[in-house]
Every structure is written in C-alpha cells, then in structure tokens.
Scaffold this motif. Structure first.
Motif, PDB file in Angstrom:
ATOM      1  N   GLU A 116      13.361   9.998  12.065  1.00 33.76           N
ATOM      2  CA  GLU A 116      13.492   8.698  12.280  1.00 33.76           C
ATOM      3  C   GLU A 116      11.941   8.207  11.644  1.00 33.76           C
ATOM      4  N   ARG A 117      11.063   8.619  12.115  1.00 35.97           N
ATOM      5  CA  ARG A 117       9.761   7.932  11.648  1.00 35.97           C
ATOM      6  C   ARG A 117       9.482   8.018  10.326  1.00 35.97           C
ATOM      7  N   MET A 118       9.864   9.254   9.655  1.00 36.25           N
ATOM      8  CA  MET A 118       9.697   9.528   8.224  1.00 36.25           C
ATOM      9  C   MET A 118      10.555   8.468   7.469  1.00 36.25           C
ATOM     10  N   ALA A 119      11.805   8.494   7.858  1.00 36.43           N
ATOM     11  CA  ALA A 119      12.874   7.315   7.410  1.00 36.43           C
ATOM     12  C   ALA A 119      12.248   6.148   7.398  1.00 36.43           C
ATOM     13  N   PHE A 120      11.857   5.728   8.556  1.00 35.17           N
ATOM     14  CA  PHE A 120      11.112   4.099   8.494  1.00 35.17           C
ATOM     15  C   PHE A 120       9.950   4.211   7.657  1.00 35.17           C
ATOM     16  N   ALA A 121       9.025   5.058   7.772  1.00 34.15           N
ATOM     17  CA  ALA A 121       7.887   5.213   6.935  1.00 34.15           C
ATOM     18  C   ALA A 121       8.425   5.102   5.333  1.00 34.15           C
ATOM     19  N   LEU A 122       9.231   5.913   4.914  1.00 32.14           N
ATOM     20  CA  LEU A 122       9.685   5.718   3.588  1.00 32.14           C
ATOM     21  C   LEU A 122      10.233   4.181   3.208  1.00 32.14           C
ATOM     22  N   THR A 123      11.091   3.663   3.979  1.00 32.93           N
ATOM     23  CA  THR A 123      11.408   2.314   3.989  1.00 32.93           C
ATOM     24  C   THR A 123      10.398   1.590   3.600  1.00 32.93           C
ATOM     25  N   LEU A 124       9.370   1.480   4.694  1.00 31.83           N
ATOM     26  CA  LEU A 124       8.224   0.733   4.427  1.00 31.83           C
ATOM     27  C   LEU A 124       7.339   0.938   3.160  1.00 31.83           C
ATOM     28  N   ILE A 125       7.146   2.247   2.626  1.00 35.32           N
ATOM     29  CA  ILE A 125       6.530   2.575   1.528  1.00 35.32           C
ATOM     30  C   ILE A 125       7.158   1.873   0.138  1.00 35.32           C
ATOM     31  N   ASN A 126       8.298   2.013   0.159  1.00 41.02           N
ATOM     32  CA  ASN A 126       9.123   1.507  -0.842  1.00 41.02           C
ATOM     33  C   ASN A 126       9.684   0.211  -0.975  1.00 41.02           C
ATOM     34  N   SER A 127       9.283  -0.569   0.068  1.00 38.54           N
ATOM     35  CA  SER A 127       9.704  -2.047   0.409  1.00 38.54           C
ATOM     36  C   SER A 127       8.605  -3.106   0.575  1.00 38.54           C
ATOM     37  N   SER A 128       7.352  -2.469   0.741  1.00 38.70           N
ATOM     38  CA  SER A 128       6.421  -3.412   0.916  1.00 38.70           C
ATOM     39  C   SER A 128       5.146  -2.736   0.065  1.00 38.70           C
ATOM     40  N   HIS A 129       4.093  -3.439   0.325  1.00 40.16           N
ATOM     41  CA  HIS A 129       2.849  -2.797  -0.298  1.00 40.16           C
ATOM     42  C   HIS A 129       1.780  -3.068   0.745  1.00 40.16           C
TER      43      HIS A 129
ATOM     44  N   LYS B 103      -0.786  -0.861   3.406  1.00 40.03           N
ATOM     45  CA  LYS B 103      -1.634   0.092   3.212  1.00 40.03           C
ATOM     46  C   LYS B 103      -1.051   1.545   3.961  1.00 40.03           C
ATOM     47  N   MET B 104      -1.516   2.330   3.641  1.00 41.18           N
ATOM     48  CA  MET B 104      -1.108   3.692   4.215  1.00 41.18           C
ATOM     49  C   MET B 104      -1.413   3.678   5.872  1.00 41.18           C
ATOM     50  N   SER B 105      -2.564   3.005   6.220  1.00 38.88           N
ATOM     51  CA  SER B 105      -3.057   2.955   7.616  1.00 38.88           C
ATOM     52  C   SER B 105      -2.293   1.997   8.197  1.00 38.88           C
ATOM     53  N   GLU B 106      -1.762   0.869   7.641  1.00 43.06           N
ATOM     54  CA  GLU B 106      -0.803  -0.160   8.434  1.00 43.06           C
ATOM     55  C   GLU B 106       0.734   0.637   8.501  1.00 43.06           C
ATOM     56  N   ILE B 107       1.295   1.144   7.606  1.00 40.60           N
ATOM     57  CA  ILE B 107       2.434   1.757   7.592  1.00 40.60           C
ATOM     58  C   ILE B 107       2.279   2.956   8.947  1.00 40.60           C
ATOM     59  N   ALA B 108       1.059   3.732   9.041  1.00 42.89           N
ATOM     60  CA  ALA B 108       0.936   4.721   9.865  1.00 42.89           C
ATOM     61  C   ALA B 108       1.039   4.288  11.152  1.00 42.89           C
ATOM     62  N   SER B 109       0.285   3.003  11.527  1.00 45.65           N
ATOM     63  CA  SER B 109       0.274   2.351  12.631  1.00 45.65           C
ATOM     64  C   SER B 109       1.781   1.865  13.075  1.00 45.65           C
TER      65      SER B 109
ATOM     66  N   TYR C 264       1.688   6.345  14.362  1.00 44.93           N
ATOM     67  CA  TYR C 264       0.614   7.387  14.407  1.00 44.93           C
ATOM     68  C   TYR C 264      -0.660   6.571  14.371  1.00 44.93           C
ATOM     69  N   LYS C 265      -1.621   7.030  15.047  1.00 40.65           N
ATOM     70  CA  LYS C 265      -2.771   6.604  15.379  1.00 40.65           C
ATOM     71  C   LYS C 265      -3.743   6.902  14.360  1.00 40.65           C
ATOM     72  N   ASP C 266      -3.679   8.224  13.627  1.00 38.35           N
ATOM     73  CA  ASP C 266      -4.597   8.570  12.672  1.00 38.35           C
ATOM     74  C   ASP C 266      -3.900   8.542  11.141  1.00 38.35           C
TER      75      ASP C 266
END
Length: 75
Positions: free
Chosen positions: A3-16, A18-24, A28-30
């Motif tokens: 679920e986390r990776m699916a959400f991350a993938l959605t954010l990666i492809n639907s937004s601009h 940064k990786m740190s923002e999507i991680a948070s 993910y803290k790191d």
C-alpha cells in the motif's frame, strides 16, 4: 508495504514533490532509506519512476505493474 509503495508511485507520477516529501507522506522518516525501498520494490530508482522520463518499453511495463497493484489493493 504494498500500500505504501502504491501510494508512493501515485505521488511520484501525479506530483512534482521531492523524494523527501513523498517519503514523509508515505510514513518513511529517512528519504535515503525510502529511495532504497523504492528501488528494491520496483527495480527502478525514484527518478526513473517519473513516467515521462522512462523509455517506452519500461513505461509500458510500469503501467501494467501500477494497474496490477491497484487491483490487488482494491481486492
């Protein structure tokens, strides 16, 4: 993690974002660890997952993987 990776993938492809923002946003803290998790899960780095930057063959395979993930999460 699916679920986390699916959400991350959605954010990666639907937004601009940064990786740190999507991680948070994905819990993910790191961001470095998040990047390693993304690479390990998808076989592509964070920057490679931004669909417009991918070659056509990898883009098609990734879209199929996204559809498969969405189906698994819904079920």
């Amino acid at each position: 993690q699916k679920e986390r990776m699916a959400f991350a993938l959605t954010l990666i492809n639907s937004s601009h974002l940064k990786m740190s923002e999507i991680a948070s946003m994905c819990g993910y803290k790191d961001p470095v660890y998040f990047g390693k998790c993304v690479k390990n899960y998808f076989g592509l780095s964070f920057s490679q997952l931004r669909i417009p930057a991918l070659p056509n063959r990898k883009r098609g395979a990734l879209i199929m993987q996204i559809k498969s993930l969405k189906t698994k999460i819904i079920l």
